[in-house]
Design an enzyme around this catalytic site. Structure first.
Site, PDB file in Angstrom:
ATOM      1  N   CYS A  21       0.962  -1.273  -0.075  1.00 17.15           N
ATOM      2  CA  CYS A  21       0.040  -0.056  -0.076  1.00 17.15           C
ATOM      3  C   CYS A  21       0.853   1.207  -0.101  1.00 17.15           C
ATOM      4  O   CYS A  21       1.354   1.494  -0.886  1.00 17.15           O
ATOM      5  CB  CYS A  21      -1.083  -0.125   1.110  1.00 17.15           C
ATOM      6  SG  CYS A  21      -2.422   1.042   0.773  1.00 17.15           S
ATOM      7  N   GLU A  67      -0.945  -8.193   5.493  1.00 20.88           N
ATOM      8  CA  GLU A  67      -0.180  -8.386   6.641  1.00 20.88           C
ATOM      9  C   GLU A  67      -1.400  -8.301   7.811  1.00 20.88           C
ATOM     10  O   GLU A  67      -1.298  -8.461   8.850  1.00 20.88           O
ATOM     11  CB  GLU A  67       0.840  -7.275   7.203  1.00 20.88           C
ATOM     12  CG  GLU A  67       0.392  -5.886   7.187  1.00 20.88           C
ATOM     13  CD  GLU A  67       0.218  -5.505   5.909  1.00 20.88           C
ATOM     14  OE1 GLU A  67       0.330  -5.715   4.883  1.00 20.88           O
ATOM     15  OE2 GLU A  67       0.030  -3.991   5.900  1.00 20.88           O
ATOM     16  N   HIS A 116      -3.145  -5.195   1.743  1.00 20.97           N
ATOM     17  CA  HIS A 116      -2.299  -5.307   3.091  1.00 20.97           C
ATOM     18  C   HIS A 116      -2.319  -6.995   3.570  1.00 20.97           C
ATOM     19  O   HIS A 116      -3.124  -7.148   4.394  1.00 20.97           O
ATOM     20  CB  HIS A 116      -3.147  -4.610   4.263  1.00 20.97           C
ATOM     21  CG  HIS A 116      -2.816  -2.965   4.066  1.00 20.97           C
ATOM     22  ND1 HIS A 116      -2.037  -2.480   4.522  1.00 20.97           N
ATOM     23  CD2 HIS A 116      -3.822  -2.403   3.352  1.00 20.97           C
ATOM     24  CE1 HIS A 116      -2.171  -1.066   4.382  1.00 20.97           C
ATOM     25  NE2 HIS A 116      -3.263  -0.917   3.531  1.00 20.97           N
TER      26      HIS A 116
HETATM   27  N1  GLN Z   1      -3.568   6.325   0.942  1.00 21.24           N
HETATM   28  C1  GLN Z   1      -2.206   6.246   1.473  1.00 21.24           C
HETATM   29  C2  GLN Z   1      -0.981   6.915   0.835  1.00 21.24           C
HETATM   30  O1  GLN Z   1      -1.020   7.440  -0.216  1.00 21.24           O
HETATM   31  C3  GLN Z   1      -2.070   4.663   1.697  1.00 21.24           C
HETATM   32  C4  GLN Z   1      -2.773   3.908   2.434  1.00 21.24           C
HETATM   33  C5  GLN Z   1      -2.317   2.559   3.169  1.00 21.24           C
HETATM   34  O2  GLN Z   1      -1.262   2.517   3.054  1.00 21.24           O
HETATM   35  N2  GLN Z   1      -3.327   1.970   3.504  1.00 21.24           N
HETATM   36  O3  GLN Z   1      -0.131   6.770   1.368  1.00 21.24           O
END
Ligand code: GLN
Length: 202
Positions: free
Chosen positions: A82, A183, A181
């Site tokens: 992410c 994790e 994610h």
């Molecule tokens: N929207 C977040 C970002 O731009 C990422 C979100 C996340 O890691 N769950 O960093």
């Protein structure tokens, strides 16, 4: 390197403990990375989910950005989930103007790509290298990969719905990234795959 690789988890912000647990279950030992000296001797790096703008700021403030870039450029295996995917991307759409990344991964990612309204969504993603069943993926204000360079292997895409076909898991040699994610779900196959990558690289 021993059979138990030491994986540094960037611990400036985000879901660090969850990654550490998943890595430990997958046969790695872990170390939290907050300062440049913590990078000494690690076999691989994980960049967690969280907020990439904050992570970028903190990495710059603590003098970690350059050393991280050098290590990743030099072939250190790295996995980002992410916000971590954003941190490993060469190009960002929708980033803050001053937002910097570690880079390395020849992709363009779109931040908050699934729409600002859709805070989170879940989908079952087929990832051939992980076998069956599909990975139950949790997306939280997630990015997706808009464009991937020639050396980038697409490991998984969204199967159906408005985001159908969007790339959410990629590998480029020693670099791995997912929009979601793993994790957070207790399915450790992505972490196992990464630890295997680290062993192969050694
Ligand atoms: N929207 C977040 C970002 O731009 C990422 C979100 C996340 O890691 N769950 O960093």
């Amino acid at each position: 390197m021993t059979a138990t690789p030491l994986v540094g988890v960037l611990a400036l912000q985000g879901d660090v403990r969850e990654h550490e647990r998943a890595l430990q279950v997958s046969g790695a030992s872990t170390r939290q990375i907050r300062l440049p000296e913590h990078l000494e001797g690690i076999d691989a790096l994980v960049v967690p989910g969280g907020e990439s703008t904050t992570m970028s700021n903190l990495a710059l403030r603590w003098g970690l950005m350059e050393p991280l870039r050098e290590l990743v450029r030099g072939g250190l295996p790295a996995y980002g989930s992410c916000a971590g995917m954003i941190m490993l991307a060469e190009r960002i759409v929708g980033g803050r103007p001053d937002q910097e990344t570690i880079g390395g991964l020849d992709v363009t990612v779109v931040r908050n790509a699934f729409g600002r309204q859709v805070d989170s969504f879940e989908a079952d993603i087929e990832i051939a290298v992980l076998g069956q069943p599909p990975v139950h993926a949790v997306f939280i204000r997630a990015p997706w990969v808009e464009q991937a360079g020639e050396g980038v292997e697409v490991l998984g895409s969204v199967p159906t719905g408005p985001a159908a076909g969007k790339i959410v898991a990629v590998r480029q040699g020693h670099l791995l990234a997912t929009s979601f994610h793993p994790e957070l779900t207790g399915d450790t196959r992505v972490h196992q795959y990464f630890v295997e990558m680290v062993r192969e690289q050694a």
